[in-house]
Design an enzyme around this catalytic site. Structure first.
Site, short mmCIF file in Angstrom:
data_model
loop_
_atom_site.label_atom_id
_atom_site.label_comp_id
_atom_site.label_asym_id
_atom_site.label_seq_id
_atom_site.Cartn_x
_atom_site.Cartn_y
_atom_site.Cartn_z
N GLU A 239 -26.65 -4.63 29.49
CA GLU A 239 -28.05 -4.08 30.24
C GLU A 239 -28.03 -3.29 31.13
O GLU A 239 -27.27 -4.14 31.87
CB GLU A 239 -29.17 -5.28 30.33
CG GLU A 239 -30.48 -4.93 30.00
CD GLU A 239 -30.62 -3.90 29.04
OE1 GLU A 239 -30.81 -2.21 28.89
OE2 GLU A 239 -30.78 -4.21 27.80
N ASP B 72 -30.26 5.08 24.23
CA ASP B 72 -31.17 5.39 22.56
C ASP B 72 -31.21 6.26 22.05
O ASP B 72 -31.01 6.15 20.59
CB ASP B 72 -32.99 4.89 22.96
CG ASP B 72 -33.20 4.47 24.51
OD1 ASP B 72 -32.26 2.83 24.16
OD2 ASP B 72 -34.16 4.74 25.08
N GLY C 246 -43.57 2.03 23.54
CA GLY C 246 -43.62 1.44 25.23
C GLY C 246 -43.24 0.21 24.91
O GLY C 246 -43.79 -0.25 25.95
#
Ligand code: ADP
Ligand code: MG
Length: 385
Positions: A34, A170, A120
């Site tokens: 991350e 992504d 979102g």
């Protein structure tokens, strides 16, 4: 946000009075790695069975007619007038704009889309939207771009129209994923290795805090700057190109004073997380899920104490997960300051875990968190009509 492919197809047929081609474009999870996609690190994403369905057909005109089922909004715009607009339209038009910049002969099209992914919520609905549009147009217009090229095109679209300076993770996961595998994605070389995900007996559970603290965007940019500064100092003192060249956290110690406490902590996290993700890949290959889960907890500790991007809602969920013997790993997933946690939970323990954690969260924050049980699937694809 609960549309099925049949819903989207029906809406398309009602609106455009013809038969569409159908596509599915997935959201993604990231098991570990991350905040290091922009630090030349490794990340471990996979596409999931939460995403967006597209019904689409070329219309032999110079016009784009596109309808968002989830927002109940449409646009109708000539190809020659594609420009930045707002909201979801930017993701659709951003992709068209990138095709146009490549001088590809794009045709007008009719499209309806909607899905079952939280918008979102950190599962990358934005890349799902870009991927569905780019993949379907690439096929229908016969542009013959490959999946990796489409991922890069989606990233450029997101940079240029919505203006979000995202990494490649992504879009890459959206296009390149394979069923029941995760990828170890090298964000420096933009290449990946596939690792089978053998998690029989376990489920991947996401819990959406339903909060999104406004700090997120400014702190994200701040972290990027802090890491750049730290790396500059390290490059001057060590013979390295990027954080991944540091193989031992102790190599940072001599630079602590020059960096100051804050930048030192950021760099320490990045170095540790890159090493942790590589170790996690080894453990996954050895089927050591328990060891893998422990690393996820460590990532959360690092994000909380060193990188300082967590918040009380995320910490509450991860602490509660840690107390449950059926949860072998949990951490915040995504940028932080809200969004979701990812949890690896024993199959038979999922119900009792959720029955305890969701009411406890409600009691603490007076918010109804949402949970999703996700499966790992292949990247964007056509669905038989
Ligand atoms: P996420 O973590 O989900 O990617 P982003 O803020 O990056 O969050 O992207 C969300 C934006 O993408 C939404 O505000 C909307 O403009 C667009 N979007 C995503 N999914 C959809 C959808 N199903 N329908 C319409 N627009 C969508
Ligand atoms: Mg996004």
């Amino acid at each position: 946000m609960n549309e099925s492919v049949e819903d989207v197809k029906r809406v398309f047929e009602e609106k455009f009075k013809e038969k569409p081609h159908l596509y599915y474009s997935p959201g993604r999870i990231n098991l570990i790695g991350e905040h290091i996609d922009y630090n030349d690190g490794f990340v471990m994403p996979a596409a999931i069975d939460k995403g967006i369905f597209f019904a689409i057909a070329l219309n032999n005109s110079e016009k784009i007619n596109c309808y968002s089922v989830d927002f109940d909004e449409s646009i109708s715009i000539p190809l020659s007038e594609v420009r930045k607009m707002d909201g979801w339209k930017n993701y659709v038009l951003g992709v068209v704009n990138e095709f146009q910049k490549l001088n590809l002969p794009i045709s007008g099209f009719n499209c309806a889309f909607g899905g079952n992914i939280p918008i979102g919520g950190g599962l990358s609905s934005s890349a799902a939207l870009e991927g569905g549009i780019s993949f379907s147009l690439n096929e229908l217009c016969n542009f013959r771009m490959n999946r990796k090229e489409l991922a890069l095109l989606g990233q450029r679209a997101e940079h240029n129209f919505p203006g979000v300076m995202c990494g490649i993770m992504d879009q890459y996961a959206n296009m390149m994923s394979k069923k029941n595998t995760v990828m170890l994605l090298d964000t420096k070389n933009i290449s990946n290795e596939y690792i089978p995900l053998n998690i029989e007996g376990y489920e991947i559970i996401l819990i959406n805090t339903k909060v999104h603290h406004s700090l997120a965007a400014s702190e994200y940019n701040q972290r990027r700057k802090e890491c750049e500064k730290g790396l500059e100092i390290l490059k001057r003192g060590l013979n390295i190109q990027s954080f991944r060249d540091i193989t031992n956290r102790d190599e940072l110690l001599p630079f602590k004073e020059e960096m100051g406490d804050k930048i030192y902590k950021r760099c320490l996290y990045v170095v540790e997380e890159i090493l942790r993700t590589k170790k996690a890949a080894t453990l996954l290959k050895e089927n050591d899920l328990t060891g893998f889960g422990k690393l996820m907890f460590q990532t959360h500790e690092g994000l909380k104490n060193l990188y300082e991007v967590s918040c009380k809602e995320l910490d509450f969920l991860v602490d509660a997960a840690k107390e449950n013997k059926d949860v072998i790993g949990a951490r915040l997933m995504g940028g932080g300051f809200g969004g979701s946690t990812i949890n690896i939970v024993k199959h038979e323990g999922v119900d009792s875990f959720l029955k305890k954690i969701l009411p406890a969260y409600k009691k603490q924050f007076n918010i109804d968190a949402e949970s999703y049980d996700v499966k790992v699937v292949a990247g964007t694809c056509e669905i038989d009509n």
